[in-house]
Design an enzyme around this catalytic site. Structure first.
Site, PDB file in Angstrom:
ATOM      1  N   ASP A 367     -51.465  26.037 107.454  1.00  0.00           N
ATOM      2  CA  ASP A 367     -52.815  26.461 107.077  1.00  0.00           C
ATOM      3  C   ASP A 367     -53.688  26.467 108.344  1.00  0.00           C
ATOM      4  O   ASP A 367     -53.721  25.490 109.098  1.00  0.00           O
ATOM      5  CB  ASP A 367     -53.410  25.500 106.048  1.00  0.00           C
ATOM      6  CG  ASP A 367     -54.792  25.935 105.582  1.00  0.00           C
ATOM      7  OD1 ASP A 367     -54.851  26.803 104.686  1.00  0.00           O
ATOM      8  OD2 ASP A 367     -55.788  25.405 106.129  1.00  0.00           O
ATOM      9  N   ASN A 375     -64.557  33.422 109.640  1.00  0.00           N
ATOM     10  CA  ASN A 375     -65.090  34.512 108.822  1.00  0.00           C
ATOM     11  C   ASN A 375     -66.612  34.454 108.739  1.00  0.00           C
ATOM     12  O   ASN A 375     -67.304  35.478 108.852  1.00  0.00           O
ATOM     13  CB  ASN A 375     -64.502  34.448 107.410  1.00  0.00           C
ATOM     14  CG  ASN A 375     -63.095  35.033 107.343  1.00  0.00           C
ATOM     15  OD1 ASN A 375     -62.735  35.897 108.145  1.00  0.00           O
ATOM     16  ND2 ASN A 375     -62.301  34.559 106.394  1.00  0.00           N
ATOM     17  N   HIS A 380     -65.347  39.184 108.680  1.00  0.00           N
ATOM     18  CA  HIS A 380     -63.988  39.301 108.157  1.00  0.00           C
ATOM     19  C   HIS A 380     -63.091  40.187 109.029  1.00  0.00           C
ATOM     20  O   HIS A 380     -61.861  40.030 109.017  1.00  0.00           O
ATOM     21  CB  HIS A 380     -64.012  39.845 106.728  1.00  0.00           C
ATOM     22  CG  HIS A 380     -64.470  38.825 105.731  1.00  0.00           C
ATOM     23  ND1 HIS A 380     -65.793  38.598 105.450  1.00  0.00           N
ATOM     24  CD2 HIS A 380     -63.765  37.938 104.972  1.00  0.00           C
ATOM     25  CE1 HIS A 380     -65.906  37.636 104.542  1.00  0.00           C
ATOM     26  NE2 HIS A 380     -64.675  37.211 104.232  1.00  0.00           N
ATOM     27  N   ASP A 384     -59.551  39.022 110.049  1.00  0.00           N
ATOM     28  CA  ASP A 384     -58.308  39.770 109.823  1.00  0.00           C
ATOM     29  C   ASP A 384     -57.492  39.893 111.106  1.00  0.00           C
ATOM     30  O   ASP A 384     -56.256  39.806 111.093  1.00  0.00           O
ATOM     31  CB  ASP A 384     -58.626  41.172 109.288  1.00  0.00           C
ATOM     32  CG  ASP A 384     -59.109  41.146 107.843  1.00  0.00           C
ATOM     33  OD1 ASP A 384     -58.998  40.078 107.209  1.00  0.00           O
ATOM     34  OD2 ASP A 384     -59.595  42.188 107.355  1.00  0.00           O
ATOM     35  N   ARG A 399     -36.498  32.222 114.653  1.00  0.00           N
ATOM     36  CA  ARG A 399     -35.272  33.013 114.724  1.00  0.00           C
ATOM     37  C   ARG A 399     -35.345  34.215 113.783  1.00  0.00           C
ATOM     38  O   ARG A 399     -36.150  34.238 112.842  1.00  0.00           O
ATOM     39  CB  ARG A 399     -34.065  32.149 114.334  1.00  0.00           C
ATOM     40  CG  ARG A 399     -33.880  30.893 115.179  1.00  0.00           C
ATOM     41  CD  ARG A 399     -32.835  29.984 114.533  1.00  0.00           C
ATOM     42  NE  ARG A 399     -33.198  29.633 113.165  1.00  0.00           N
ATOM     43  CZ  ARG A 399     -32.417  28.933 112.339  1.00  0.00           C
ATOM     44  NH1 ARG A 399     -31.223  28.522 112.745  1.00  0.00           N
ATOM     45  NH2 ARG A 399     -32.823  28.643 111.114  1.00  0.00           N
ATOM     46  N   GLU A 410     -55.346  32.117 104.285  1.00  0.00           N
ATOM     47  CA  GLU A 410     -54.922  31.769 105.632  1.00  0.00           C
ATOM     48  C   GLU A 410     -53.716  30.841 105.616  1.00  0.00           C
ATOM     49  O   GLU A 410     -53.405  30.184 106.606  1.00  0.00           O
ATOM     50  CB  GLU A 410     -56.072  31.113 106.404  1.00  0.00           C
ATOM     51  CG  GLU A 410     -56.532  29.764 105.887  1.00  0.00           C
ATOM     52  CD  GLU A 410     -57.587  29.858 104.793  1.00  0.00           C
ATOM     53  OE1 GLU A 410     -58.299  28.887 104.577  1.00  0.00           O
ATOM     54  OE2 GLU A 410     -57.697  30.938 104.152  1.00  0.00           O
ATOM     55  N   ARG A 430     -43.753  22.906 118.487  1.00  0.00           N
ATOM     56  CA  ARG A 430     -43.739  23.820 119.631  1.00  0.00           C
ATOM     57  C   ARG A 430     -44.577  25.053 119.340  1.00  0.00           C
ATOM     58  O   ARG A 430     -45.333  25.534 120.197  1.00  0.00           O
ATOM     59  CB  ARG A 430     -42.287  24.226 119.954  1.00  0.00           C
ATOM     60  CG  ARG A 430     -42.165  25.251 121.075  1.00  0.00           C
ATOM     61  CD  ARG A 430     -40.710  25.486 121.443  1.00  0.00           C
ATOM     62  NE  ARG A 430     -39.894  25.855 120.295  1.00  0.00           N
ATOM     63  CZ  ARG A 430     -39.821  27.090 119.791  1.00  0.00           C
ATOM     64  NH1 ARG A 430     -40.561  28.060 120.311  1.00  0.00           N
ATOM     65  NH2 ARG A 430     -39.042  27.330 118.764  1.00  0.00           N
TER      66      ARG A 430
END
Length: 497
Positions: A367, A375, A380, A384, A399, A410, A430
């Protein structure tokens, strides 16, 4: 056939009848106990017939390694069945009174050409009755000879005036209520010819049973008409087109195979016509037509190749469009990550596989931190852009076998098959480090950085979730734990007791 015509045929004293040697051959052909020596004795009584049998044994139709010198050798090369069949054909070509030489010459010329065509068509069709086919092709117009004797000059003029066989058939049916094929079938019965030949003659113009044998006989007549058309260019081309159509319709012979058949005819016909003492039509026009047809075939093949290539290209493009459309249905339109519907389908399969095989499966709920402020402060459109760039970064750092999906707003979910808890935590941390150091958007020339919080859960050897929803719930709870602990971190969930 009308009764009055049958009565005329029955009472005609000059009706064509087989010579004595032909009658003997018919008798021998129907004797299952007949031997080669008996056939040789019968044929040997006719010097002209013996010479013809010797000639055909040395012909390209029966290519022998060494030259055949006598009748005994010829019959050995040909075999008993071929000997009787061919000898009968040679004998029957001499029946008739010869009172209408022009019409009779036309009939026998067409018959000899048809005999060779019938043999070659049978080879293309895979029939092992070469001699029977040749004889049936030779005798298919025998009814014309009978009608010449019964009806005399009036019918002879009708034969000579007819432009082609189709015109002759139409005139016969108008005048007699039947055609020469029906008369030929009747005559074959009177001669006691085998049923195979009788039926082929009867159906040579209007096939009913449409057996392959009968179809070969019927088509052979159309092939012969190419030569009978003579030097008339339009008639020759029309006869060629019609014969090719009949060969394709009745025998499934494609155009290339039909042209090969005509080439074989051109090569063998002079020898066959010599055997039967019949002069063939000059081949020059037919050779020119064949050359033209081969050029057209090359053009047609080139066009077919081009059309096939175009069709393949269109099919590939259609398949590619369909694939793209299917992929679009599976993807979130804003970020390009998989959508929630596709995620649920894939995740359930991966969970079942991991549970069944005992290998690890890790998932990470992610999240974006303080995304509402992005926003509210920048709008917005900027929000986006942040979501798009974050999704690209996320997919770039996992991968190809891993799955990145937008769960909603989000929130994102990363599925890591075959990765245990420790390795998964290392991967997500990472990614967090990489994302935090990269600008997800630029506002007024200034880079906009974000962080995220992640909750991790693993289906593994130590922790076994009963259902995929339990795995999701554990990752979700771990995410809230990361949020409570101050965001910008990765938290690991556990199996609920």
């Amino acid at each position: 056939m009308r009764p009055e015509l049958e009565s005329q045929l029955s009472n005609c004293r000059n009706l064509p009848s087989p010579p004595g040697v032909a009658l003997r051959i018919i008798e021998l052909a129907q004797d299952p106990e007949v031997v080669m020596a008996t056939a040789a004795d019968a044929i040997g009584l006719d010097a002209a017939l013996s010479a013809r049998m010797l000639r055909i044994a040395n012909s390209p139709l029966y290519a022998s390694r060494r030259r055949v010198e006598n009748l005994s050798q010829a019959l050995t090369v040909l075999g008993l069945n071929a000997t009787l069949t061919l000898a009968l054909g040679f004998s029957l070509t001499r029946c008739g009174t010869g009172t209408h030489p022009v019409a009779q010459e036309r009939v026998w010329r067409r018959s000899v050409i048809a005999a060779l065509a019938c043999r070659l068509l049978g080879q293309h069709a895979g029939l092992r009755k070469a001699e029977e086919l040749m004889l049936a092709g030779l005798l298919q117009d025998i009814g014309v000879l009978a009608l010449l004797e019964v009806l005399g000059d009036d019918y002879a003029q009708l034969v000579e005036r007819a432009d082609d066989n189709a015109a002759l058939l139409a005139a016969e049916r108008d005048l007699l209520g039947c055609d020469h094929a029906a008369v030929g079938g009747w005559l074959a019965r009177q001669w006691n010819l085998p049923a195979l030949l009788r039926e082929a003659i009867m159906e040579s113009e209007t096939p009913v049973s449409d057996t392959t044998f009968n179809a070969c006989v019927a088509v052979s007549g159309h092939v012969a008409d190419i030569w009978i058309a003579g030097t008339d260019e339009a008639r020759t081309e029309e006869a060629h087109r019609h014969a090719a159509l009949q060969a394709a319709t009745r025998l499934g012979l494609d155009y290339a195979a039909f042209l090969a058949l005509i080439e074989d005819m051109l090569a063998a016909l002079p020898e066959v016509c010599t055997m039967f003492d019949v002069p063939p039509a000059p081949p020059a026009r037919i050779q020119a037509l064949l050359d033209q047809a081969r050029e057209l075939l090359v053009v047609r093949n080139l066009r077919e190749i081009q059309e096939a290539a175009r069709a393949r290209k269109e099919a590939d493009e259609h398949e590619d469009r369909a694939r793209r459309l299917a992929e679009e249905v599976r993807r979130d339109p804003l970020t390009g990550a998989y959508n929630r519907s596709q995620l649920e389908e894939v995740l359930e399969k991966e969970f079942d596989a991991a549970t069944r095989h005992g290998w690890p499966l890790s998932i990470a709920f992610i999240d974006l931190d303080d995304f509402k402020q992005v926003n509210d402060r920048w709008g917005h459109l900027v929000g986006d852009e942040v979501l798009r760039n974050f999704a690209k970064s996320l997919m770039r750092h996992v991968r190809s076998s891993d799955i990145v999906a937008r769960y909603g707003g989000e929130e994102f979910l990363v599925v890591l098959p075959g990765i245990n808890e420790e390795a998964a935590a290392h991967v997500v941390r990472r990614i967090l480090s990489e994302v935090a150091g990269a600008a997800m958007a630029h506002v007024n020339g200034q880079p906009l950085h974000i962080t995220f919080s992640a909750g991790l859960a693993t289906q593994g050897a130590l922790e076994q979730f009963r259902h995929v929803d339990d795995l999701l719930r554990a990752a979700d709870e771990a995410l809230y734990g990361a949020k409570r602990e101050g965001r910008n971190r990765v938290s690991v969930g556990v199996v609920s007791p």
